[in-house]
Write an enzyme that holds these catalytic residues in place. Sequence first.
Site, mmCIF file in Angstrom:
data_model
loop_
_atom_site.group_PDB
_atom_site.id
_atom_site.type_symbol
_atom_site.label_atom_id
_atom_site.label_comp_id
_atom_site.label_asym_id
_atom_site.label_seq_id
_atom_site.Cartn_x
_atom_site.Cartn_y
_atom_site.Cartn_z
ATOM 1 N N ASP A 1 -31.094 -21.962 -12.941
ATOM 2 C CA ASP A 1 -32.030 -22.770 -13.717
ATOM 3 C C ASP A 1 -33.083 -23.339 -12.779
ATOM 4 O O ASP A 1 -33.147 -22.978 -11.602
ATOM 5 C CB ASP A 1 -31.297 -23.872 -14.487
ATOM 6 N N LYS B 1 -29.440 -16.149 -18.148
ATOM 7 C CA LYS B 1 -28.873 -17.405 -17.671
ATOM 8 C C LYS B 1 -27.721 -17.854 -18.557
ATOM 9 O O LYS B 1 -26.652 -18.239 -18.070
ATOM 10 C CB LYS B 1 -29.944 -18.501 -17.610
#
Length: 214
Positions: free
Chosen positions: A142, A124
């Site tokens: 997320d 991420k």
Amino acid sequence: MRKPLPYHVIDEIFARFAAAEPTPEGELEHVNAYTLVVAVALSAQATDAGVNKATRALFAKVTTPQQMLDLGEDGLIEHIKTIGLYRNKAKNVLKMSRILVDEYGGEVPCSRAALESLPGVGRKTANVVLNMWWKHPAQAVDTHIFRLGNRTGIAPGKDVVAVERAIEDNVPAPYQLHAHHWMILHGRYVCVARKPKCPACLIRDLCPFEEKTE
């Protein structure tokens, strides 16, 4: 698991996002690629607002890996002690900084594999940096994007990698660069977890979520 929305519906959703906010931006404050990597690494299990409050003074004096090494672990902790898991994060930031100095000439690499090899940098974080700094259409998934992708059918998936792939597969190319920012902001402020703000949602009529709020 919800089926992906039809192409024309997804296209209309992102056309509306783009019309409402043509150039969405991430909310983490930074001054260069290095401070962005640090900020994103610090943001794990913390809010962007909390990270910004902690890093504002830090980034006023530290903008390179060598400056971070010169500051040292105790100095870094003093700045970030209000952030969750700050001791472990400080160790990772120092390890990352050492690798950047020793192996990359003090520069942040611009490939996902190289970024992910750095301590404290996962997929991420790597995708956020690739997207925000190098304008690569990487999708950083997320909790907000995961919820929104599955709730709306924009990008359903059983895990974050599956949702990332679904965004890449389903979202029309002209919207890929900003897709994750539009989705994060919509999930953070409108399509929230417990009581989504459906009356204020600009895609309410396109969303198949059955438990809409009034």
